[in-house]
Motif scaffolding. Structure first.
Motif, PDB file in Angstrom:
ATOM      1  N   ALA A   1       0.835  -1.211   0.000  1.00  0.00           N
ATOM      2  CA  ALA A   1       0.000   0.000   0.000  1.00  0.00           C
ATOM      3  C   ALA A   1       0.867   1.258   0.000  1.00  0.00           C
ATOM      4  O   ALA A   1       0.560   2.240  -0.697  1.00  0.00           O
ATOM      5  CB  ALA A   1      -0.921  -0.007   1.210  1.00  0.00           C
ATOM      6  N   LYS A   2       1.951   1.214   0.746  1.00  0.00           N
ATOM      7  CA  LYS A   2       2.868   2.352   0.780  1.00  0.00           C
ATOM      8  C   LYS A   2       3.462   2.613  -0.595  1.00  0.00           C
ATOM      9  O   LYS A   2       3.527   3.769  -1.056  1.00  0.00           O
ATOM     10  CB  LYS A   2       3.975   2.078   1.803  1.00  0.00           C
ATOM     11  N   SER A   3       3.872   1.545  -1.281  1.00  0.00           N
ATOM     12  CA  SER A   3       4.474   1.704  -2.610  1.00  0.00           C
ATOM     13  C   SER A   3       3.463   2.220  -3.629  1.00  0.00           C
ATOM     14  O   SER A   3       3.836   2.936  -4.569  1.00  0.00           O
ATOM     15  CB  SER A   3       5.059   0.374  -3.087  1.00  0.00           C
ATOM     16  N   LEU A   4       2.188   1.870  -3.435  1.00  0.00           N
ATOM     17  CA  LEU A   4       1.129   2.320  -4.341  1.00  0.00           C
ATOM     18  C   LEU A   4       0.532   3.661  -3.920  1.00  0.00           C
ATOM     19  O   LEU A   4      -0.326   4.197  -4.625  1.00  0.00           O
ATOM     20  CB  LEU A   4       0.010   1.273  -4.389  1.00  0.00           C
ATOM     21  N   GLN A   5       0.947   4.148  -2.747  1.00  0.00           N
ATOM     22  CA  GLN A   5       0.399   5.377  -2.166  1.00  0.00           C
ATOM     23  C   GLN A   5      -1.118   5.274  -1.988  1.00  0.00           C
ATOM     24  O   GLN A   5      -1.863   6.213  -2.291  1.00  0.00           O
ATOM     25  CB  GLN A   5       0.777   6.601  -3.013  1.00  0.00           C
ATOM     26  N   LEU A   6      -1.537   4.128  -1.455  1.00  0.00           N
ATOM     27  CA  LEU A   6      -2.949   3.883  -1.199  1.00  0.00           C
ATOM     28  C   LEU A   6      -3.204   3.786   0.301  1.00  0.00           C
ATOM     29  O   LEU A   6      -2.372   3.277   1.055  1.00  0.00           O
ATOM     30  CB  LEU A   6      -3.397   2.574  -1.852  1.00  0.00           C
ATOM     31  N   PRO A   7      -4.369   4.246   0.760  1.00  0.00           N
ATOM     32  CA  PRO A   7      -4.766   4.035   2.152  1.00  0.00           C
ATOM     33  C   PRO A   7      -5.139   2.573   2.379  1.00  0.00           C
ATOM     34  O   PRO A   7      -5.290   1.795   1.427  1.00  0.00           O
ATOM     35  CB  PRO A   7      -5.986   4.953   2.318  1.00  0.00           C
ATOM     36  N   VAL A   8      -5.308   2.205   3.641  1.00  0.00           N
ATOM     37  CA  VAL A   8      -5.611   0.817   3.987  1.00  0.00           C
ATOM     38  C   VAL A   8      -6.859   0.741   4.868  1.00  0.00           C
ATOM     39  O   VAL A   8      -7.215   1.706   5.559  1.00  0.00           O
ATOM     40  CB  VAL A   8      -4.433   0.133   4.711  1.00  0.00           C
ATOM     41  N   ILE A   9      -7.515  -0.411   4.814  1.00  0.00           N
ATOM     42  CA  ILE A   9      -8.634  -0.721   5.710  1.00  0.00           C
ATOM     43  C   ILE A   9      -8.132  -1.770   6.689  1.00  0.00           C
ATOM     44  O   ILE A   9      -7.769  -2.884   6.279  1.00  0.00           O
ATOM     45  CB  ILE A   9      -9.844  -1.234   4.923  1.00  0.00           C
ATOM     46  N   VAL A  10      -8.097  -1.419   7.970  1.00  0.00           N
ATOM     47  CA  VAL A  10      -7.418  -2.242   8.967  1.00  0.00           C
ATOM     48  C   VAL A  10      -8.408  -2.942   9.893  1.00  0.00           C
ATOM     49  O   VAL A  10      -9.243  -2.304  10.533  1.00  0.00           O
ATOM     50  CB  VAL A  10      -6.444  -1.381   9.806  1.00  0.00           C
TER      51      VAL A  10
END
Length: 259
Positions: A118-127
């Motif tokens: 997600a960091k490499s894609l610059q995307l937020p996450v659902i945790v």
């Protein structure tokens, strides 16, 4: 308009009633749906369904509770899976301290690797964080993850809430608050800044008070909103507008699709 920030509308339990339920949701003012995947096997079904529902947005990931059949090689496919129309984040990922969950070292490995994707894609996450807030926050810090997201079904302390908010997350507020015994959840919700939370159902799970034993659906969102408004002594229109704004802020790719 309301947005359900966490519903598993792709689950088999909705097969055969999905179109009718979608129509009822839209008529009730629920006009946006964030659907997070849970297993690699579910990715293809969600990808095929989202084509038919312009109101949906997807996230893909490997849920910590269902890792027994998961393989690390599946994480290598995550980046390509997330490079598609109406995909706004990575999830549902996280840590689950339930007694019969898989070994925590395995969970942490999967979670950290998915955070890195997600960091490499610059995307937020659902945790997903069940009895694991401090561990989750430690992993987020270790990966130096700064893209934020949603802490699903938050039920922690105000101090834990602040820890996640400082990293750009918002907190998922759902059916738990409809139960009078959920005093801690009520206190935390009342104390939060208006920009700190979003609404969710976790359909088909987490039924509201008075609906125990029934299949939960996104139709519950207006009830949750009204309960949140009562707890926070605000009007429900404020809750609807602010929580939609919060979700769109955290998931900036949302409006790249049609809604």
């Amino acid at each position: 308009m309301y947005i359900d920030s966490h519903c598993h509308f792709d689950f088999d339990v909705f097969d055969g009633q999905r179109d009718a339920l979608m129509s009822r949701c839209l008529a009730s003012g629920v006009g946006g749906f964030l659907v997070p995947a849970t297993t690699h096997a579910s990715w293809s079904k969600l990808a095929s369904l989202i084509v038919h529902y312009p109101e949906w947005r997807a996230a893909y990931g490997l849920h910590p509770y269902f890792l027994r059949d998961a393989k690390l090689s599946q994480i290598d496919l995550l980046g390509e899976q997330c490079d598609a129309d109406r995909v706004v984040g990575v999830g549902e990922i996280g840590l689950d301290c339930w007694p019969d969950a898989v070994d925590m070292a395995v969970q942490i490995d999967f979670f950290s690797r998915q955070l890195s994707v997600a960091k490499s894609l610059q995307l937020p996450v659902i945790v997903h964080a069940r009895k694991s807030y401090d561990l989750v926050l430690k992993c987020i810090k270790n990966v130096r993850f700064q893209n934020g997201g949603v802490i699903h079904a938050f039920n922690g302390s105000i101090e834990q809430a602040k820890g996640f908010l400082d990293f750009g997350f918002v907190l998922g507020i759902g059916g738990t608050i409809t139960y009078p015994r959920a005093k801690k959840a009520h206190r935390v919700l009342a104390a939060l800044d208006s920009k700190a939370f979003v609404l969710e159902t976790d359909s088909p799970d987490m039924p509201l008070k008075g609906f125990q034993g029934e299949i939960n659906t996104p139709l519950s969102i207006p009830i949750i909103a009204q309960c949140a408004a009562t707890i926070r002594t605000e009007n429900v229109e404020q809750i609807a507008i602010q929580t939609c704004d919060n979700l769109l802020r955290v998931f900036p790719k949302w409006n790249e699709g049609s809604l």
